[in-house]
Design a protein around this motif. Sequence first.
Motif, short mmCIF file in Angstrom:
data_model
loop_
_atom_site.label_atom_id
_atom_site.label_comp_id
_atom_site.label_asym_id
_atom_site.label_seq_id
_atom_site.Cartn_x
_atom_site.Cartn_y
_atom_site.Cartn_z
N LEU A 503 0.89 -1.30 0.08
CA LEU A 503 -0.07 0.12 -0.02
C LEU A 503 1.10 1.31 -0.05
CD1 LEU A 503 -2.90 -1.01 2.59
CD2 LEU A 503 -3.15 -0.79 0.09
N GLY A 504 1.91 1.21 -0.63
CA GLY A 504 2.77 2.57 -0.73
C GLY A 504 3.96 2.41 0.26
N ILE A 505 3.87 1.57 1.35
CA ILE A 505 4.77 1.78 2.28
C ILE A 505 5.86 1.02 2.09
CG2 ILE A 505 4.96 1.48 4.92
CD1 ILE A 505 2.29 1.60 5.26
N LYS A 506 6.89 1.55 1.97
CA LYS A 506 8.29 0.53 1.65
C LYS A 506 8.66 -0.40 2.49
CE LYS A 506 9.17 3.42 -1.97
NZ LYS A 506 8.98 2.97 -3.32
N MET A 507 9.11 -1.52 2.06
CA MET A 507 9.27 -2.60 2.91
C MET A 507 10.60 -2.92 3.51
SD MET A 507 7.06 -5.46 0.97
CE MET A 507 7.05 -6.82 2.30
N PHE A 508 11.32 -1.76 4.06
CA PHE A 508 12.35 -1.60 5.08
C PHE A 508 11.82 -2.41 6.48
CE2 PHE A 508 9.68 2.08 5.72
CZ PHE A 508 9.43 1.91 7.07
N ASP A 509 12.84 -2.67 7.17
CA ASP A 509 12.56 -2.86 8.63
C ASP A 509 13.34 -2.19 9.70
OD1 ASP A 509 10.78 -3.88 10.84
OD2 ASP A 509 9.81 -4.87 9.45
N SER A 510 13.16 -2.33 10.81
CA SER A 510 13.83 -1.38 11.73
C SER A 510 14.36 -2.13 13.00
CB SER A 510 12.93 -0.21 12.30
OG SER A 510 11.79 -0.55 12.80
N ALA A 511 15.48 -1.33 13.89
CA ALA A 511 15.72 -1.84 15.13
C ALA A 511 16.30 -0.61 15.89
CB ALA A 511 16.84 -2.79 15.02
N GLU A 512 15.98 -0.55 17.13
CA GLU A 512 16.44 0.52 18.03
C GLU A 512 16.85 -0.23 19.20
OE1 GLU A 512 13.62 3.84 19.86
OE2 GLU A 512 14.08 2.22 21.34
N ILE A 513 18.23 0.20 19.57
CA ILE A 513 18.88 -0.48 20.73
C ILE A 513 19.05 0.91 21.68
CG2 ILE A 513 20.94 -2.03 21.43
CD1 ILE A 513 20.78 -2.68 18.45
N ARG A 514 18.94 0.50 22.94
CA ARG A 514 19.32 1.51 23.83
C ARG A 514 20.39 0.64 24.99
NH1 ARG A 514 13.89 4.38 25.76
NH2 ARG A 514 13.21 4.81 23.58
N ILE A 515 21.44 1.05 25.27
CA ILE A 515 22.37 0.48 26.36
C ILE A 515 22.15 1.24 27.67
CG2 ILE A 515 24.58 -0.67 26.77
CD1 ILE A 515 23.77 -1.36 23.96
N HIS A 516 21.85 0.76 28.64
CA HIS A 516 21.51 1.18 29.83
C HIS A 516 22.86 1.22 30.48
CE1 HIS A 516 17.70 0.30 29.20
NE2 HIS A 516 17.45 -1.02 29.34
N PRO A 517 23.11 2.30 31.62
CA PRO A 517 24.17 2.62 32.17
C PRO A 517 25.04 1.39 32.83
CG PRO A 517 22.72 4.10 32.89
CD PRO A 517 21.96 3.25 32.04
N THR A 518 24.46 0.44 33.15
CA THR A 518 24.80 -0.85 33.97
C THR A 518 25.32 -1.86 32.91
OG1 THR A 518 22.50 -1.76 34.22
CG2 THR A 518 23.71 -0.61 36.11
N GLY A 519 25.27 -1.64 31.67
CA GLY A 519 25.43 -2.43 30.28
C GLY A 519 24.61 -3.43 30.13
N LYS A 520 23.34 -3.17 30.39
CA LYS A 520 22.33 -4.06 29.90
C LYS A 520 21.52 -3.35 29.20
CE LYS A 520 23.14 -6.41 33.74
NZ LYS A 520 24.07 -7.59 33.89
N ALA A 521 20.69 -3.99 27.98
CA ALA A 521 20.26 -3.26 26.80
C ALA A 521 18.49 -3.70 26.57
CB ALA A 521 20.91 -3.61 25.71
#
Lengths: 811, 164
Positions: A503-521
Amino acid sequence: MTHLDDRTEPHSPLPEGASAQVATTDEIRIRTPEKVCGMGHPMKRKEDPRFIQGKGRYVDDVKLPGMLYMDIVRSPYAHAKIKKIDASAALAMDGVLAVITGEDLKAAGDLHWMPTLMSDTQMVLPIEKVAYYAQEICAVVATERYIAADAIEKVVVDYEPLEAVVDPHLALEDKVIVRDDKEKKTNHIWHWEAGDKAATDRVFAEAAHVIEQTMHIPRIHVSSIETCGMVANYSKVTEQMQIYMTSQAPHAHRTVFALVSGLPEQKIQIISPDIGGGFGGKVPVYPGYVCCAVASLVTGKPVKWIEDRSENLQADSFARDYHITAEMAADANGKITGLRVKTLADCGAADAAANPSKFPAGLYSICTGSYDMKAAHIAVDGVYTNKPPGGVAYRCSFRVTEAVHMIERMTDIMAHDLGEDPADFRLKNFIRPDQFPYKSPTGWEYDSGNYKAALDEAMKLIDYRALREEQAAKRERGELMGIGISSFTEVVGAGPSRDFDILGIKMFDSAEIRIHPTGKAIARFGTKSQGQGHETTYAQIVAEELGLPAADVQVEEGDTDTAPYGLGTYASRSTPTAGAAGAMAARKIKAKAKKIAAHLLEVGEEDLEWNVDKFQVKGSPDQAKTIQEIAFAAYTNHPQGMEAGLEATDYYDPPNLTFPFGSYICVVDIDSGTGEVHVRRFVAVDDCGNIINPLIVEGQIHGGLTQGLAPALFEEIVYDENGQNLTGTLADYLVPTAVESPKWETGRTITPSPHHPLGAKGVGESPTVGAPPAIVNAVVDAMWHLGVRHVEIPMTPQRIWAQLREHGVTD
Amino acid sequence: MSRHTIKLTVNGEAVEKEVESRLLLVHFVREVLDLTGTHIGCDTTSCGACTVLLDGRAVKSCTVFAAQADGRSVETIEALAADGTLHPLQEGFWEKHGLQCGYCTPGMILSAKHLLEKNPDPTEEEIRWGISGNLCRCTGYNKIVEAIRYAADKQRESTEEVSA
C-alpha cells in the motif's frame, strides 16, 4: 483495481555487492564465548519460561474492566442478495447493546468497504449482497460472550440466493458476476507477465523435447492454533484507541486503521501480544477487526472479538489456489532450455492477497528455480469467484511455493521422460557456483548459491544410490517404493524499497537499541514474532555485534507506541530486514563506543581494536575497556562535546532479496491395496546462509517441513458447487498430528548472503516451499513404471488408489 | 438459564462458584478463575489446546461442562511449577526446543503428563500416539517427542534415586 495488462517485472539495477560468488562450508561460525552467546550458539529460547508455565499473554487473555463481547452473523449462502436484516429480537435480549450492520458502517463514513492490501476493495459488512459463504453480515455486541453467541441466532436475515461461481475457469465466462459493484462487469481482475515471450517461443520452437503438465495447487488454510481476534478499547474522553490484535504487522495495521477510520495515527496504539502462530494468516485486516474497533468507538467500552475455528477456516484468507499449465523445453543433450507457464489465480471475492503491491502474483516468477535456462515466460490472470478473499502465504514468501512445486514437478517429469536419473538430471542442469551472481530469465539476481553442494549432501545422508538399488529390487517384487527430490530456490527478505512496498509503504524494517548505564540493553524491532524466537535470535545478533551477553538484551516487538516502525514478520523477512537493522544499529553504537573507549584510555581511535566485548589498545591488550565499562561511561564520563547515552536506531533497506535454497529427498512406500502413502524417510539439507541459532533453525525447518507434508498429503479447503465450505472444522480439515508426521532428518550447507550484514538469509519458509514436490515426486516415482505421470495434491489414499486402479494395479 | 453451585479442587485449592449449566470448563478456568494458560483452538474437540487434567486424566476442557467438574479435581498448566521449580516436562520442552509460538504447549504438556503417569517409559511411537489428540502447527512434533522423552528419562532417574 488497475488492470495490469502486459505488465513485466519492475526490477531496477542492484547496487554493488548485492550478489556474488561465495564459498560454501558446513561449519557454523561462532565468534563469541558461550557467556556472550552471539551468533551460532544453540541458545535456549529466552521467551520459553512464560510459555511453558502458562504465562504467555495472547489476545484472548486480555481482560479489561467493563469489557463487552462481539460475535458475528455470517452468510449461509455463497452468493445472495440481502433483502432485509431484522435485528429487533436480538436487540430485545438482556445484555445485548448493539447490532452493527453495513448500513451503520456506511452512515459512519463509508466504512462498509475497506481497501485490501492489493488496493482492491473488500466489503466489511454488506448492504446489497454477499459474495462468499460465511461472509460477515452484521456484528452483535453484548455484555457476555455467551449472550453475544445467543444473540447472533436471533438476527433474521432475508436472503435471495443467487447462482454462485466457484470454478475460476467458469468464472472467466462472466455468466455470473461476483463483483457487480465494479465498473467493468467481468470476473477477470488482472493479467500479469514476466520474462521474454518471444525468446521463450523461439526456444520452444527449437527444442528437442517439450513436456506439458497441468497442475492445481489447491486452496489451503494456515490454521494457526490460535485463531484471530481483537480487543479494542476506545476512550471517548482521551479519544485514544488502544487495540490488542493478532497482528503480524502491527505498524502497517495502525496506518491502515488511521487511513480508513480517520482517527489520528498518534491516537491509535496497536499491541500485538504473544501470537499463537501466524503463517501469513494474521497479515490481512479482516472485517471482524474493523467491526470490533467500530463497536468500541460506538460504545466507548472495551470490546473483545475472538473468532472460533469454523469462522477462521471458512472466512479468513486462504492460501494458494493456482491453476497451472506449464511447458518445459530441453535440447537433445537433456539440457533444460526454457519454461512457459500460464496460470489462473483464484482470488475469491476480492483480491486481498498479501503481496507487495507491484507483484499481483507475488514472487511467482522465481519459477525457473535452481536451473539455468535460456528463456522463460510466465503469464498469470487473477479471477474473482464466490469464495472468501485472499490469498496469504501459508508459511511462504509470496507464491514461491506454487513456483517451486511447478518447476520441481516439471524437472522430474522431464528427467523421467528422458530416462535420466532425477538426481543426475538436476546436477546437470543446476546453475553452477561460478555463475553467481546469477541473473534469472525472469529478472531476478540470485545473491549466492551452491546447489550441487546441497544435493550432494542430501544424497550422501540418505545414501541415494543404495535406495535406487532397493527400489529396483522391490519393483521386481511388485512393491511400490518411490524416491523424490526437490532442489528448490527460495526468494525471501522483501525487500529492497525500490521494488517492494505494501500500500505504498516501503518494505524496510527497523531496530532501536538502547544500552543502559549498567551495561544491559533493550532492543526493539519493527517485526513481530509469532513463534520464530525473535527474543532470542535478535538478542544473539546484538550480542554478536556488541559483546553484551544475549541474556542481558531484552527484546521487544509488537507495541506500536514503543517499537520503531516496521512492516512486520512474514515472507521470512525478519532476519533479512530487521535482523540486519539490529546489526547496523549495533554497529552505530559500536562506533560511538570506540570514541568513548579512546577517551577513557587516552589513545587515538586508530590505536584501538575490537575483541569480542571490548576495545583494546593494539599491541597492548591489557589496556582495554569492556562494552559494559563504556556503557557506564556514556552516562557518567563521556567526552566533552559528545552527546550522552548509548543508543541507535536503524531503518534497513536491503540492497537485494536473499535466496535460500536446499535439496530434499523423500522416500515413500505406497500400500497398493489402500493407496496410502507412507513417508519412510525425509532428508532435508537447507542452506540459509550464516546461522544465528542452530537450535531455532532446526525447529523452523521441522515445522516448515510438516507444513509442507500437510498440503502434499492431507489439507485442502473444499467447496461444493454452490460455494459451501465442506472443510470448515478441524474435524474435516486435516492438520497432521504427531502420528502422521515423519521423523525429519536434517543437514546443512552454508553459503552466506554476500549483502546481508551477517551473511544470513532467512529460513522459516524454505521447508514449506521445498517439501511438497519432494513428496509428490516420490509418489510419482513409485508409480512411473505403471504409466503415472502426475498426481495432484493432496495425495489422499483415494486419489492414489484411483490412479493404481486406472493403471491396473488394484481392483 | 439454570445455574449450579459447584465445588471442586483446582490446582490443589478448593473453589466454590455458581455457574450457568452450559458454561464450558475451559471458560470456567479461563474467565472465572483467570487461569489463562489453558487455551482454545477449535470448537470440535480436535486441537487439544484446552487440555487439562480432570482427576488426573487428560480431558479437552472445551467439551466438558464446568458443572461436570463438580466434586472433582482439575489441574491446569499453572499448577506444574507452583513451587517455583519447573516440572521435568516443562524443563524438557525448554531444553529440547519443544515449542515455538507456545499456544499448544500447555495442553501438550498436560497430555504428556497423563501419558507418562500411565506409561513412564514410552517408545517414540507411544509418545506420538499419546499426543495425537493435540495439534501443533509450529514444531513438526519431533522436538516435542524429544522433550517428552527427556522428561521420562528424568522422572525415571529420580524414581531410581529414591528407590536406591
